[in-house]
Design a protein around this motif. Structure first.
Motif, short mmCIF file in Angstrom:
data_model
loop_
_atom_site.label_atom_id
_atom_site.label_comp_id
_atom_site.label_asym_id
_atom_site.label_seq_id
_atom_site.Cartn_x
_atom_site.Cartn_y
_atom_site.Cartn_z
N ALA A 96 25.15 44.79 46.79
CA ALA A 96 26.39 45.25 46.18
C ALA A 96 27.43 45.60 47.24
O ALA A 96 28.61 45.29 47.09
CB ALA A 96 26.13 46.46 45.29
N GLY A 97 26.98 46.24 48.33
CA GLY A 97 27.92 46.60 49.39
C GLY A 97 28.58 45.38 50.02
O GLY A 97 29.80 45.33 50.19
N LEU A 98 27.77 44.38 50.35
CA LEU A 98 28.32 43.17 50.97
C LEU A 98 29.16 42.39 49.97
O LEU A 98 30.22 41.83 50.32
CB LEU A 98 27.18 42.30 51.50
CG LEU A 98 27.52 41.43 52.73
CD1 LEU A 98 27.93 42.31 53.91
CD2 LEU A 98 26.33 40.57 53.12
N PHE A 99 28.72 42.37 48.72
CA PHE A 99 29.47 41.65 47.68
C PHE A 99 30.86 42.25 47.50
O PHE A 99 31.85 41.52 47.43
CB PHE A 99 28.71 41.71 46.36
CG PHE A 99 29.44 41.07 45.21
CD1 PHE A 99 29.31 39.72 44.97
CD2 PHE A 99 30.27 41.82 44.38
CE1 PHE A 99 29.99 39.12 43.91
CE2 PHE A 99 30.95 41.23 43.33
CZ PHE A 99 30.81 39.88 43.09
N VAL A 100 30.95 43.58 47.43
CA VAL A 100 32.25 44.23 47.25
C VAL A 100 33.19 43.89 48.39
O VAL A 100 34.35 43.53 48.16
CB VAL A 100 32.06 45.76 47.13
CG1 VAL A 100 33.39 46.49 47.34
CG2 VAL A 100 31.48 46.13 45.77
N THR A 101 32.72 43.97 49.61
CA THR A 101 33.57 43.71 50.77
C THR A 101 34.03 42.25 50.81
O THR A 101 35.22 41.96 50.97
CB THR A 101 32.83 44.07 52.07
OG1 THR A 101 32.56 45.47 52.08
CG2 THR A 101 33.68 43.73 53.29
N VAL A 102 33.08 41.33 50.66
CA VAL A 102 33.41 39.91 50.78
C VAL A 102 34.28 39.44 49.62
O VAL A 102 35.29 38.74 49.82
CB VAL A 102 32.13 39.06 50.87
CG1 VAL A 102 32.45 37.57 50.80
CG2 VAL A 102 31.38 39.36 52.17
N SER A 103 33.93 39.82 48.39
CA SER A 103 34.68 39.34 47.22
C SER A 103 36.08 39.95 47.19
O SER A 103 37.05 39.25 46.88
CB SER A 103 33.93 39.67 45.93
OG SER A 103 33.75 41.07 45.77
N PHE A 104 36.20 41.25 47.51
CA PHE A 104 37.52 41.89 47.48
C PHE A 104 38.45 41.26 48.51
O PHE A 104 39.56 40.81 48.17
CB PHE A 104 37.42 43.39 47.73
CG PHE A 104 38.77 44.06 47.81
CD1 PHE A 104 39.43 44.44 46.66
CD2 PHE A 104 39.40 44.27 49.03
CE1 PHE A 104 40.70 45.02 46.71
CE2 PHE A 104 40.66 44.86 49.10
CZ PHE A 104 41.30 45.24 47.94
N TRP A 105 38.02 41.22 49.75
CA TRP A 105 38.92 40.71 50.80
C TRP A 105 39.12 39.20 50.69
O TRP A 105 40.15 38.68 51.11
CB TRP A 105 38.41 41.12 52.17
CG TRP A 105 38.56 42.59 52.41
CD1 TRP A 105 37.58 43.53 52.53
CD2 TRP A 105 39.79 43.31 52.52
NE1 TRP A 105 38.10 44.78 52.70
CE2 TRP A 105 39.46 44.68 52.71
CE3 TRP A 105 41.14 42.94 52.48
CZ2 TRP A 105 40.44 45.67 52.85
CZ3 TRP A 105 42.10 43.93 52.62
CH2 TRP A 105 41.76 45.28 52.81
N GLY A 106 38.13 38.51 50.11
CA GLY A 106 38.32 37.07 49.87
C GLY A 106 39.43 36.83 48.86
O GLY A 106 40.35 36.05 49.11
N LEU A 107 39.36 37.52 47.70
CA LEU A 107 40.40 37.38 46.69
C LEU A 107 41.73 37.94 47.17
O LEU A 107 42.79 37.40 46.87
CB LEU A 107 39.97 38.10 45.40
CG LEU A 107 38.86 37.42 44.60
CD1 LEU A 107 38.37 38.33 43.49
CD2 LEU A 107 39.32 36.08 44.03
N TYR A 108 41.68 39.01 47.93
CA TYR A 108 42.90 39.65 48.46
C TYR A 108 43.68 38.65 49.33
O TYR A 108 44.91 38.56 49.25
CB TYR A 108 42.51 40.88 49.28
CG TYR A 108 43.69 41.69 49.80
CD1 TYR A 108 44.13 42.80 49.09
CD2 TYR A 108 44.33 41.36 50.99
CE1 TYR A 108 45.18 43.57 49.56
CE2 TYR A 108 45.39 42.11 51.46
CZ TYR A 108 45.81 43.22 50.75
OH TYR A 108 46.88 43.97 51.22
N ASN A 109 42.96 37.88 50.14
CA ASN A 109 43.63 36.94 51.03
C ASN A 109 44.02 35.64 50.33
O ASN A 109 44.92 34.93 50.80
CB ASN A 109 42.72 36.62 52.23
CG ASN A 109 42.70 37.74 53.25
OD1 ASN A 109 43.65 37.93 54.00
ND2 ASN A 109 41.63 38.51 53.29
#
Length: 243
Positions: A96-109
């Protein structure tokens, strides 16, 4: 290393605890954002907030284990708190921790409007953004490299991650059914087939992060685990000879 990991766990408890407090009590969003935030159980509808609670719980438990439990390698006697700590981390906390970081910043960019519109900058401080969306991935990777954990069987670990993911996605769909509001703008902007495909992809991605954690753990700690395995085999042979 013991004192370092204990300080790390304590720092993460304080970090997440303060972030949760600010997130729940101190933010003053504009009226239009406040209305959206209050739809469907407030912040408890967001995976990021679920993850904040999860990480806070995990690191609190890890700190308690540092104080009263054990930190022994595989094949050694382990306290109940260590076994629970290891299972919690190796399954949902890391994934969950890695998913939140990768998915958030991926969509953010790709397009920040899909996940964190610019209006959020007016009331959501940058440090809190990193507390919620960056620290989970960084903290999980540091935890993985600093401490050797006992991973469950692949079937058990993956099933736990899949169950956690299914529970959250069912929650998102329930909120949409009950309120007509999709938690994330990216879901509202998709047609139904694309929405189903997107949700399915997110479920697969969570599972992928479980396997990534398992793989990294083997790279970092595989040699140590192999040594422990060989020691145990030698002890068993010696016992058999004595008998």
């Amino acid at each position: 290393m013991g004192a370092l990991t204990t300080l790390f766990h304590l720092a993460m408890v304080v970090h997440y605890g303060y972030g949760i407090k600010v997130y729940l009590l101190d933010l003053r969003p504009p009226e239009e954002i406040l209305k959206l935030r209050n739809i469907g159980y407030g912040p408890f509808k967001y995976l990021t907030f679920w993850d904040m609670l999860l990480q806070f719980t995990y690191f609190s438990f890890a700190f308690v284990n540092d104080m009263v439990g054990t930190n022994t390698p595989v094949h050694h006697k382990q306290s109940v708190t260590q076994r629970v700590r290891d299972y919690m981390f190796s399954t949902v906390a890391f994934s969950a921790g890695l998913f939140v970081t990768v998915s958030f910043w991926g969509l953010y960019n790709i397009d920040r409007k899909l996940i964190f519109p610019e209006i959020f900058d007016s009331f959501f401080p940058l440090w809190l953004n990193h507390n919620v969306h960056t620290t989970p991935g960084v903290g999980a990777l540091l935890e993985l490299c600093l401490i050797q954990h006992s991973f469950p069987s692949r079937t058990s670990g993956f099933a736990t991650v899949a169950f956690f993911t299914l529970i959250y996605l069912s929650w998102v769909c329930f909120i949409a059914y009950q309120t007509g509001h999709w938690v994330y703008p990216v879901l509202a902007n998709l047609i139904m087939p694309a929405r189903v495909a997107f949700i399915g992809f997110m479920m697969v991605l969570m599972g992928v992060f479980y396997f990534i954690g398992e793989s990294i753990h083997k790279r970092v700690w595989g040699e140590e685990e192999e040594k422990e395995t060989q020691k145990q085999k030698q002890k068993q042979k010696q016992k058999q000879k004595i008998k």
